[in-house]
Design an enzyme around this catalytic site. Structure first.
Site, PDB file in Angstrom:
ATOM      1  N   GLU A  72       1.325  10.573 124.519  1.00 20.73           N
ATOM      2  CA  GLU A  72       0.008  10.854 126.282  1.00 20.73           C
ATOM      3  C   GLU A  72       0.919  10.310 127.309  1.00 20.73           C
ATOM      4  O   GLU A  72       1.199  10.687 128.211  1.00 20.73           O
ATOM      5  CB  GLU A  72      -1.879  10.385 125.550  1.00 20.73           C
ATOM      6  N   ALA A  91      -1.923   3.935 120.998  1.00 21.72           N
ATOM      7  CA  ALA A  91      -3.006   1.958 121.641  1.00 21.72           C
ATOM      8  C   ALA A  91      -2.949   1.433 120.818  1.00 21.72           C
ATOM      9  O   ALA A  91      -3.211   1.040 119.283  1.00 21.72           O
ATOM     10  CB  ALA A  91      -4.702   3.310 122.257  1.00 21.72           C
ATOM     11  N   GLU A 101      -3.993  10.384 116.091  1.00 16.87           N
ATOM     12  CA  GLU A 101      -5.151   9.626 115.883  1.00 16.87           C
ATOM     13  C   GLU A 101      -6.226  10.171 114.859  1.00 16.87           C
ATOM     14  O   GLU A 101      -6.887   9.654 114.186  1.00 16.87           O
ATOM     15  CB  GLU A 101      -5.947  10.303 117.012  1.00 16.87           C
ATOM     16  N   GLY A 121      -2.030   7.551 121.751  1.00 18.26           N
ATOM     17  CA  GLY A 121      -1.230   6.896 123.343  1.00 18.26           C
ATOM     18  C   GLY A 121       0.242   7.230 123.691  1.00 18.26           C
ATOM     19  O   GLY A 121       0.552   7.225 125.433  1.00 18.26           O
TER      20      GLY A 121
HETATM   21  C1  HXC Z   1      -1.522  -1.852 116.881  1.00 14.43           C
HETATM   22  C2  HXC Z   1       0.860  -1.532 115.617  1.00 14.43           C
HETATM   23  C3  HXC Z   1       0.525  -0.257 116.429  1.00 14.43           C
HETATM   24  C4  HXC Z   1      -0.298   0.517 116.707  1.00 14.43           C
HETATM   25  C5  HXC Z   1       1.866  -0.308 115.028  1.00 14.43           C
HETATM   26  N1  HXC Z   1       1.808  -1.242 115.274  1.00 14.43           N
HETATM   27  N2  HXC Z   1       2.164   0.206 115.697  1.00 14.43           N
HETATM   28  N3  HXC Z   1      -0.229  -2.669 116.172  1.00 14.43           N
HETATM   29  N4  HXC Z   1      -1.553  -0.381 117.231  1.00 14.43           N
HETATM   30  N5  HXC Z   1      -0.320   1.754 117.222  1.00 14.43           N
HETATM   31  C6  HXC Z   1       1.920  -3.147 114.602  1.00 14.43           C
HETATM   32  C7  HXC Z   1       1.978  -2.819 113.481  1.00 14.43           C
HETATM   33  O1  HXC Z   1       0.908  -3.587 112.285  1.00 14.43           O
HETATM   34  C8  HXC Z   1       3.509  -3.960 113.094  1.00 14.43           C
HETATM   35  O2  HXC Z   1       2.323  -5.058 112.487  1.00 14.43           O
HETATM   36  C9  HXC Z   1       3.705  -3.722 113.475  1.00 14.43           C
HETATM   37  O3  HXC Z   1       3.807  -2.739 114.716  1.00 14.43           O
HETATM   38  C10 HXC Z   1       5.398  -2.669 112.944  1.00 14.43           C
HETATM   39  O4  HXC Z   1       4.745  -1.675 112.117  1.00 14.43           O
HETATM   40  P1  HXC Z   1       5.465  -1.079 110.748  1.00 14.43           P
HETATM   41  O5  HXC Z   1       3.787   0.107 110.633  1.00 14.43           O
HETATM   42  O6  HXC Z   1       4.962  -1.904 110.043  1.00 14.43           O
HETATM   43  O7  HXC Z   1       6.585  -0.096 111.203  1.00 14.43           O
HETATM   44  P2  HXC Z   1       6.325   0.979 109.975  1.00 14.43           P
HETATM   45  O8  HXC Z   1       6.750   0.725 108.650  1.00 14.43           O
HETATM   46  O9  HXC Z   1       8.580   1.397 110.618  1.00 14.43           O
HETATM   47  O10 HXC Z   1       5.653   2.461 110.911  1.00 14.43           O
HETATM   48  C11 HXC Z   1       5.781   2.315 112.112  1.00 14.43           C
HETATM   49  C12 HXC Z   1       4.626   3.711 112.719  1.00 14.43           C
HETATM   50  C13 HXC Z   1       3.646   2.575 112.148  1.00 14.43           C
HETATM   51  C14 HXC Z   1       4.796   4.953 111.841  1.00 14.43           C
HETATM   52  C15 HXC Z   1       4.838   3.525 114.532  1.00 14.43           C
HETATM   53  O11 HXC Z   1       3.549   1.684 112.771  1.00 14.43           O
HETATM   54  C16 HXC Z   1       1.429   3.206 112.536  1.00 14.43           C
HETATM   55  O12 HXC Z   1       1.445   4.407 112.206  1.00 14.43           O
HETATM   56  N6  HXC Z   1       1.648   3.446 113.194  1.00 14.43           N
HETATM   57  C17 HXC Z   1       0.356   3.963 113.892  1.00 14.43           C
HETATM   58  C18 HXC Z   1       0.178   5.032 114.728  1.00 14.43           C
HETATM   59  C19 HXC Z   1      -0.793   5.396 115.730  1.00 14.43           C
HETATM   60  O13 HXC Z   1      -2.109   5.596 114.665  1.00 14.43           O
HETATM   61  N7  HXC Z   1      -1.286   5.682 117.426  1.00 14.43           N
HETATM   62  C20 HXC Z   1      -2.084   6.260 117.463  1.00 14.43           C
HETATM   63  C21 HXC Z   1      -3.357   4.752 117.495  1.00 14.43           C
HETATM   64  S1  HXC Z   1      -4.404   5.622 118.291  1.00 14.43           S
HETATM   65  P3  HXC Z   1       2.653  -6.478 111.875  1.00 14.43           P
HETATM   66  O14 HXC Z   1       1.976  -7.228 112.210  1.00 14.43           O
HETATM   67  O15 HXC Z   1       2.149  -5.751 110.276  1.00 14.43           O
HETATM   68  O16 HXC Z   1       4.132  -6.710 111.653  1.00 14.43           O
HETATM   69  C22 HXC Z   1      -3.970   5.980 120.304  1.00 14.43           C
HETATM   70  C23 HXC Z   1      -5.855   6.479 121.407  1.00 14.43           C
HETATM   71  C24 HXC Z   1      -5.078   6.637 122.040  1.00 14.43           C
HETATM   72  O17 HXC Z   1      -3.182   5.707 120.133  1.00 14.43           O
HETATM   73  C25 HXC Z   1      -5.764   6.596 122.796  1.00 14.43           C
HETATM   74  C26 HXC Z   1      -5.849   6.707 124.802  1.00 14.43           C
HETATM   75  C27 HXC Z   1      -4.721   5.434 125.152  1.00 14.43           C
END
Ligand code: HXC
Length: 259
Positions: free
Chosen positions: A113, A66, A133, A110
């Site tokens: 999921e 998400a 998460e 997400g």
């Molecule tokens: C918003 C995101 C994002 C996310 C990545 N980006 N994941 N933006 N929401 N979930 C954005 C980054 O901010 C970045 O933007 C760009 O995408 C590239 O990501 P990087 O981090 O620079 O890439 P990398 O170093 O290759 O790392 C990839 C990654 C990391 C390991 C996937 O981005 C990451 O850990 N993302 C978050 C994953 C996460 O926590 N997901 C769960 C979310 S909570 P900029 O502008 O800086 O270039 C969830 C709850 C679900 O899903 C609830 C019900 C649906």
């Protein structure tokens, strides 16, 4: 409906292909994207010509979860009242035709999921799955704590959900999260091949098969076996059963009427 955050196309006029398209955010999911996905899935489900759907992302990310930026400032009232991001996930569940996830790159939170809500997952060798998460001070909210243990068992699911670590494609296949792992460059070919194969079967049998397997996944054994038996018997009322069995007996390819 015009789509902004997904791309929609058909393959061989039979397979509906939905590509998540927020590449800069690694396909992070938000309400608009999920609304578009739900609408497109429903439209394909209602389209007589379509027999199967495929959801995919980019090489780098199926979906990284998400949209954290969008969620960061939300409070309980916002997410609860607005049923944030999960509000139309039941739409995906209500689709009757098979939906295959073709996953390359990150399928996190997400995104993982969403892949698990599909009927099965074909993964590229660069796929990475995870429920991170916990690192954000929350827990999975779209079925992760429920579908992951059913798919891979309690021990691995607890490990994934409590540590937030990622699982690579090989581990995901060993654990039973994905049905096949293929080289990245073969991902769409292999997935579309499976989808087209499904489209060639009797749709009556395909719908019944999906419904019956889901029963196993969601309910108890005796009820499930009885449900399956009723559908199995019901299929003997179809022309496609006659055609399928006659084709086998006469050593020819079946031409199903309901496709
Ligand atoms: C918003 C995101 C994002 C996310 C990545 N980006 N994941 N933006 N929401 N979930 C954005 C980054 O901010 C970045 O933007 C760009 O995408 C590239 O990501 P990087 O981090 O620079 O890439 P990398 O170093 O290759 O790392 C990839 C990654 C990391 C390991 C996937 O981005 C990451 O850990 N993302 C978050 C994953 C996460 O926590 N997901 C769960 C979310 S909570 P900029 O502008 O800086 O270039 C969830 C709850 C679900 O899903 C609830 C019900 C649906």
């Amino acid at each position: 409906m015009a789509y902004e955050l997904i791309q929609v196309r058909t393959e061989a006029d039979k397979v509906g292909v939905l590509t998540l398209n927020r590449p800069k955010q690694l396909n992070a999911l938000n309400n608009q994207l999920m609304d578009e996905l739900g609408a497109a899935l429903k439209a394909f489900d209602a389209d007589e010509a379509i027999g199967c759907m495929v959801i995919t992302g980019s090489e780098k990310a199926f979906a990284a979860g998400a949209d954290i930026g969008a969620m960061a400032s939300y409070g309980f009232a916002d997410v609860y009242k607005g049923d944030y991001i999960t509000r139309n996930w039941e739409t995906i569940r209500s689709v009757r035709k098979p939906v295959i996830a073709a996953v390359s790159g990150f399928a996190l939170g997400g995104g993982c999921e969403l892949a698990m809500m599909c009927d099965f997952i074909i993964a590229a060798d660069n796929a990475k799955f995870g429920q991170p998460e916990i690192k954000l001070g929350i827990i999975p909210g779209a079925g992760g704590t429920q579908r992951l243990p059913r798919a891979i068992g309690k021990a691995k699911a607890m490990d994934m959900v409590l540590t937030g670590r990622m699982m690579d494609a090989a581990e995901a296949e060993r654990a039973g999260l994905v049905s096949r792992v293929v080289p990245l460059e073969k991902l769409m070919e292999e997935t579309l091949g499976a989808a087209l194969q499904i489209c060639d079967y009797s749709q009556l049998a395909v719908l019944a098969a999906k419904e019956s397997v889901n029963r196993a996944y969601e309910g108890g054994l005796s009820d499930g076996v009885m449900f399956e038996r009723r559908l199995f018997h019901a299929l003997f009322a179809t022309e496609d059963q006659k055609e399928g069995m006659d084709a086998f007996v006469n050593k020819r390819k079946a031409a199903f009427k309901h496709r």
